[in-house]
Design a protein around this motif. Structure first.
Motif: not given
Length: 198
Positions: A75-79, A88, A90-91
């Motif tokens: 998902s967005v925000g996961q590394k 990653k 970020n947005s």
């Protein structure tokens, strides 16, 4: 010691022992028996050890499959880390562009800000063409130009421990239900790390 025999003409012959009566032959027999005997005994314990190690390797391969970054959608925000190469998202932003630069009819710009970090021991190259935008199963390059977007990701190289952030810009239909960013791990295979954008 070899036995000497004289014939009736006075010729002397040396009678040698048969090979199975010599000491080195019996030493060789004992060594062969010990070698194969220990191999047979060790073989049975090795086979039980090998079955134990096979069970352990199956368990560890199951664990690896669970944490394999190719089997997961991030998902967005996961590394996501693949062989020390960390990505990653970020947005994600959507845009209709400006009066001077608009996406194709029925589409919108998808602006994805990512960070790439090199955790390997060697310099690693990165390239925006290693990434694709997947909209409902349709893969396209992230090469759209939105003049309102700064800091687009260019190609480059990262030293050990270095990172870079930038924007990838693509176009997708506004009606797309499923959007993914896909990172192709190698030119030589189809393995991809996937990020859910929508």
């Amino acid at each position: 010691m070899a036995k000497q025999i004289k014939d009736e003409n006075g010729n002397v012959y040396v009678q040698k022992k048969k090979f199975y009566k010599r000491w080195w032959f019996w030493l060789l027999v004992v060594l062969v028996v010990v070698f194969f005997g220990s191999g047979a005994l060790g073989g049975s314990s090795d086979s039980s050890n090998s079955s134990d190690s096979a069970a352990k390797s199956q368990t560890s391969s199951k664990k690896k499959a669970e944490v394999n970054p190719l089997n997961k959608v991030y998902s967005v925000g996961q590394k996501a880390s693949y062989k020390g190469y960390e990505i990653k998202v970020n947005s994600v932003k959507f845009s209709q562009g400006s009066e001077y630069n608009r996406p194709d009819s029925g589409k919108q710009f998808v602006i994805i800000n990512i960070t790439i970090t090199n955790h390997t021991d060697e310099s690693q190259d990165y390239n925006p063409f290693d990434f694709k935008l997947n909209a409902d199963g349709n893969n396209t390059d992230l090469d759209a130009i939105d003049t309102d977007v700064d800091n687009t990701l260019d190609a480059g190289s990262l030293d050990k421990g270095a990172s870079v952030s930038g924007n990838l810009v693509g176009e997708a239909k506004t009606s797309a239900k499923k959007l993914q960013l896909q990172y192709k791990t190698s030119f030589w295979n189809d393995n991809t790390v996937k990020f859910k954008l929508k």
